[in-house]
Design a protein around this motif. Structure first.
Motif, PDB file in Angstrom:
ATOM      1  N   GLU A 515     -16.238  26.985 -38.159  1.00 57.86           N
ATOM      2  CA  GLU A 515     -16.971  25.877 -37.530  1.00 57.86           C
ATOM      3  C   GLU A 515     -17.058  26.136 -36.023  1.00 57.86           C
ATOM      4  O   GLU A 515     -16.045  26.333 -35.343  1.00 57.86           O
ATOM      5  CB  GLU A 515     -16.257  24.547 -37.808  1.00 57.86           C
ATOM      6  N   VAL A 516     -18.287  26.149 -35.496  1.00 58.17           N
ATOM      7  CA  VAL A 516     -18.519  26.471 -34.073  1.00 58.17           C
ATOM      8  C   VAL A 516     -18.028  25.315 -33.194  1.00 58.17           C
ATOM      9  O   VAL A 516     -18.372  24.153 -33.435  1.00 58.17           O
ATOM     10  CB  VAL A 516     -20.018  26.725 -33.833  1.00 58.17           C
ATOM     11  N   PRO A 517     -17.221  25.621 -32.146  1.00 53.68           N
ATOM     12  CA  PRO A 517     -16.745  24.544 -31.250  1.00 53.68           C
ATOM     13  C   PRO A 517     -17.816  24.170 -30.232  1.00 53.68           C
ATOM     14  O   PRO A 517     -18.799  24.885 -30.019  1.00 53.68           O
ATOM     15  CB  PRO A 517     -15.538  25.199 -30.574  1.00 53.68           C
ATOM     16  N   ASP A 518     -17.620  23.041 -29.544  1.00 56.08           N
ATOM     17  CA  ASP A 518     -18.526  22.591 -28.480  1.00 56.08           C
ATOM     18  C   ASP A 518     -18.050  23.186 -27.158  1.00 56.08           C
ATOM     19  O   ASP A 518     -16.941  22.895 -26.683  1.00 56.08           O
ATOM     20  CB  ASP A 518     -18.523  21.060 -28.422  1.00 56.08           C
ATOM     21  N   VAL A 519     -18.886  24.058 -26.553  1.00 54.33           N
ATOM     22  CA  VAL A 519     -18.505  24.688 -25.287  1.00 54.33           C
ATOM     23  C   VAL A 519     -19.437  24.260 -24.152  1.00 54.33           C
ATOM     24  O   VAL A 519     -19.368  24.827 -23.060  1.00 54.33           O
ATOM     25  CB  VAL A 519     -18.482  26.221 -25.413  1.00 54.33           C
ATOM     26  N   THR A 520     -20.340  23.315 -24.409  1.00 55.72           N
ATOM     27  CA  THR A 520     -21.217  22.844 -23.330  1.00 55.72           C
ATOM     28  C   THR A 520     -20.373  22.131 -22.275  1.00 55.72           C
ATOM     29  O   THR A 520     -19.401  21.436 -22.580  1.00 55.72           O
ATOM     30  CB  THR A 520     -22.292  21.892 -23.871  1.00 55.72           C
ATOM     31  N   GLY A 521     -20.772  22.315 -20.987  1.00 52.56           N
ATOM     32  CA  GLY A 521     -20.025  21.717 -19.885  1.00 52.56           C
ATOM     33  C   GLY A 521     -18.914  22.599 -19.370  1.00 52.56           C
ATOM     34  O   GLY A 521     -18.317  22.303 -18.334  1.00 52.56           O
ATOM     35  N   LEU A 522     -18.610  23.700 -20.098  1.00 46.61           N
ATOM     36  CA  LEU A 522     -17.570  24.630 -19.639  1.00 46.61           C
ATOM     37  C   LEU A 522     -18.198  25.730 -18.799  1.00 46.61           C
ATOM     38  O   LEU A 522     -19.402  26.016 -18.891  1.00 46.61           O
ATOM     39  CB  LEU A 522     -16.834  25.240 -20.821  1.00 46.61           C
ATOM     40  N   SER A 523     -17.357  26.391 -18.018  1.00 49.92           N
ATOM     41  CA  SER A 523     -17.825  27.549 -17.284  1.00 49.92           C
ATOM     42  C   SER A 523     -18.056  28.689 -18.263  1.00 49.92           C
ATOM     43  O   SER A 523     -17.590  28.654 -19.409  1.00 49.92           O
ATOM     44  CB  SER A 523     -16.802  27.961 -16.233  1.00 49.92           C
ATOM     45  N   GLU A 524     -18.797  29.689 -17.783  1.00 49.08           N
ATOM     46  CA  GLU A 524     -19.079  30.848 -18.650  1.00 49.08           C
ATOM     47  C   GLU A 524     -17.789  31.473 -19.155  1.00 49.08           C
ATOM     48  O   GLU A 524     -17.644  31.752 -20.352  1.00 49.08           O
ATOM     49  CB  GLU A 524     -19.900  31.872 -17.864  1.00 49.08           C
ATOM     50  N   ALA A 525     -16.808  31.663 -18.267  1.00 48.51           N
ATOM     51  CA  ALA A 525     -15.555  32.321 -18.656  1.00 48.51           C
ATOM     52  C   ALA A 525     -14.790  31.478 -19.665  1.00 48.51           C
ATOM     53  O   ALA A 525     -14.274  31.988 -20.669  1.00 48.51           O
ATOM     54  CB  ALA A 525     -14.701  32.578 -17.420  1.00 48.51           C
ATOM     55  N   ASP A 526     -14.699  30.156 -19.409  1.00 49.01           N
ATOM     56  CA  ASP A 526     -13.955  29.291 -20.320  1.00 49.01           C
ATOM     57  C   ASP A 526     -14.637  29.207 -21.670  1.00 49.01           C
ATOM     58  O   ASP A 526     -13.976  29.184 -22.736  1.00 49.01           O
ATOM     59  CB  ASP A 526     -13.804  27.885 -19.721  1.00 49.01           C
ATOM     60  N   ALA A 527     -15.968  29.126 -21.683  1.00 52.43           N
ATOM     61  CA  ALA A 527     -16.705  29.028 -22.946  1.00 52.43           C
ATOM     62  C   ALA A 527     -16.490  30.288 -23.794  1.00 52.43           C
ATOM     63  O   ALA A 527     -16.191  30.202 -24.997  1.00 52.43           O
ATOM     64  CB  ALA A 527     -18.189  28.804 -22.674  1.00 52.43           C
TER      65      ALA A 527
END
Length: 657
Positions: A515-527
């Motif tokens: 299941e794909v997590p939600d990475v919107t709003g994160l920095s490129e490195a954190d995502a």
């Protein structure tokens, strides 16, 4: 009685699906478990005869003691009382059996005729496998025939009707407790002579069945049952290839060896017979190849390397008890038709010989009938105590005393698995020879530890659980970033948990997806770090987008939305916002350039060059053409200055930047 009736307040009897000489078989429903069953009911016209009650009871006990996929399972048995029209009450026994979809081999032969060599040998192997199992457990079927073998739509073989089955160790009279000992066309010579049967008698009957599957008819046919029985005792069968040309030589060898009159000379166990049937099907060497005597098939020429086939005498058309036998009889009948006096004398001699043999057979049958109707001598003795004895050893001891032994199982914390817990009747009870004794065999402790099947495939895990005495229950699918799809992640209850024997254990299987997590709003490195972490193990692909609508440096979109399920190790593309570049400002020139004042010399040339006073104010007050031209040239000069100023501004702006 109505078309639908109940037995034991549990079994619903429905349509009739088969009828035999002793019983009728109906389709039914077990209302308690909701499953489809077959119900075998003793015919009402035979219900008053105790011998048929005994036979149906023997069938239930014999089949119930055998647990093999090739044997129709028996679930339950009982008796039901009915009131006849005249008011009298009768008791009708019944057996509840596994419902099997398919046709009997009798129906298959009737609709399709003989089978191919491969099909016939496969069917024979399918019959011999459950017979091998029943023989190992001490049960002889004694009535193998096409009507007692079913072929399912999946191609499985099911052996049924153990109504006249008997224990191998039973050395009493063959006909002490029943009046039917088989069907004439498939009767072994020892059965026809009234001798005690053993496992090899079933093998002879199976050979008769195989013969009919190959040729479309049994090995012996005649005008009466007695004539056929006589042929089993005294006649040699024609090779199957004499009726169906082109059959492989090894098929003839296998069938005729299994049909040998002397049971010591035919196959000694179902396993060997089955192996040779499969070898003949596949073209492999037979076990007979190691026995020089066995390679001489009845009526066949010796095998030699120079002669790849064997010449069997052709079988004449069957015309009665004697007509099925090849050889001298055929010549005799041919010579009679030709009217030769000498052969008529020979014919009479053979008739007398045949009559004498028939008289011997009739005498044997008379003794057989007498023994069948004679009341057996009743012998009573004290039942031995076999508690904590190994089950096979205890069963052999009890059957050696003339008892009919069946087994039941139950868990026991004190008696080792496979040993006897108790008997019914109990030890010390007075019993008669031939009585039924039930041995209660320990299955070991009542609880079992759930085995560890993590990482196994579903089929292997189910087999492991079954071998441990547990039942594999439902499949539960769960996402996993690294366990391949279809592999077991865990069990419920967990491995190592103690549960009752036979308990259901559910399997948690990997779905092979994440299941794909939600990475919107994160920095490129954190995502990317989150997507590629051990919890997800996905690939991260970055796409940078210039926009002032989103926060620079943050992920504002992902190609697989949060919550979407994707295959393990899939790539997820994220879009990261970048600030748009600032546009360069435009300014008016910081100064204006006026045209230079004309010199006096230039005024002299005003008429020709147009640079005179007409340029000064451009109001049209010059001298004729000179002024007009001067205005136009003035405009040209101004345009060139504007280009100069523009270049100057560009240089200044570059310096400022």
């Amino acid at each position: 009685m109505s078309d639908i009736r109940m037995l034991s307040n549990r079994y619903e009897v429905r349509r009739l699906i088969g009828r035999g000489g002793m019983a009728e078989v109906h389709e039914g429903v077990d209302t308690r478990l909701g499953r489809r069953v077959a119900i075998k009911l003793l015919r009402s016209d035979l219900a008053r005869d105790p011998s048929f009650h005994i036979r149906l009871e023997r069938e239930a006990k014999s089949a119930a003691s055998l647990n093999h996929p090739g044997i129709v399972a028996v679930y339950d048995s009982g008796e039901e009382k009915y009131t006849e029209t005249g008011g009298s009450e009768i008791t009708v026994p019944f057996i509840v059996m596994e419902y099997v979809e398919g046709q009997t081999l009798r129906q298959v032969l009737g609709e399709h005729g003989p089978l191919s060599v491969t099909e016939a040998l496969d069917v024979a192997a399918g019959v011999l496998a459950p017979l091998e199992y029943s023989h190992r457990h001490g049960i002889v079927h004694r009535d193998i025939k096409p009507a007692n073998v079913m072929l399912t739509p999946e191609g499985d073989i099911k052996v049924m009707d153990f109504g006249i089955a008997r224990a191998l160790e039973d050395t009493g009279s063959l006909t002490q407790t029943q009046s039917v000992v088989g069907t004439a066309q498939y009767l072994s010579p020892e059965q026809a002579r009234g001798e005690v049967v053993d496992a090899r008698s079933d093998l002879y009957s199976t050979a008769c069945l195989l013969y009919e599957l190959l040729t479309g008819r049994p090995p012996f046919v005649g005008e009466s049952q007695l004539a056929v029985a006589y042929q089993h005792v005294g006649e040699q069968p024609a090779p199957p290839s004499s009726l169906v040309p082109g059959l492989p030589r090894d098929v003839d060898r296998v069938v005729l060896h299994a049909l040998t009159k002397d049971r010591d000379e035919r196959y000694q166990d179902a396993h060997t017979f089955r192996e040779d049937a499969l070898a003949a099907r596949d073209g492999r060497p037979l076990t007979l190849d190691g026995d020089a005597a066995a390679t001489q098939v009845m009526g066949a020429a010796p095998w030699t390397s120079a002669e790849p086939t064997v010449a069997f005498p052709a079988a004449p058309p069957p015309t009665g008890a004697m007509a099925a036998a090849p050889g001298p009889h055929t010549e005799m009948l041919g010579q009679i038709e030709e009217g030769q006096d000498e052969d008529r004398k020979k014919s009479k001699t053979w008739i007398w010989v045949g009559s004498a043999l028939l008289a011997i057979v009739l005498a044997g049958l008379g003794l057989w009938i007498y023994a069948m109707n004679r009341e057996p001598e009743i012998v009573t003795f004290e039942l031995a105590d076999v508690t904590d004895m190994e089950a096979n050893e205890a069963e052999a001891q009890l059957e050696g005393l003339g008892l009919h032994v069946t087994r039941d199982e139950q868990p026991d914390d004190e008696i080792d698995e496979g040993n006897v817990v108790s008997t019914d009747p109990a030890a010390g009870t007075q019993v008669e020879e031939g009585s039924d004794v039930t041995m209660i065999v320990s299955t070991g402790p009542d609880s079992i530890e759930v085995p560890d099947v993590e990482g196994d495939t579903e089929s292997l895990a189910r087999q492991t659980l079954g071998d441990a005495g547990l039942t594999a229950g439902s499949n539960i699918e769960q996402d996993s970033p690294d366990i391949p799809g279809g592999q077991v992640m865990e069990t419920k209850p967990e491995a190592g948990t103690s549960v009752p024997k036979g308990s259901n254990v559910d399997l948690v299987l990997s779905s092979g997806r994440v299941e794909v997590p939600d990475v919107t709003g994160l920095s490129e490195a954190d995502a990317c770090s989150r997507l590629e972490s051990d919890d997800y193990q996905l690939s991260c692909s970055v796409e940078k987008v210039e926009t002032n609508d989103e926060t620079a440096g943050e992920v504002f979109e992902q190609n697989a939305p949060a919550g979407t399920k994707v295959d393990q190790h899939s790539s997820v593309t994220i879009k990261v916002a970048e600030e748009e570049p600032t546009q360069e400002p435009t300014f008016d020139p910081p100064f204006t350039v006026n045209p230079p004042n004309p010199s006096p010399d230039d005024e002299d040339d005003a008429d020709n060059q147009g640079t005179g006073p007409g340029f000064g104010n451009g109001n049209g007050h010059g001298n004729g053409n000179g002024r007009g031209n001067g205005f136009r040239d003035s405009a040209d000069a101004f345009g060139g200055l504007r280009e100069f100023a523009s270049r100057l501004w560009d240089s200044s702006a570059s310096a400022l930047r």
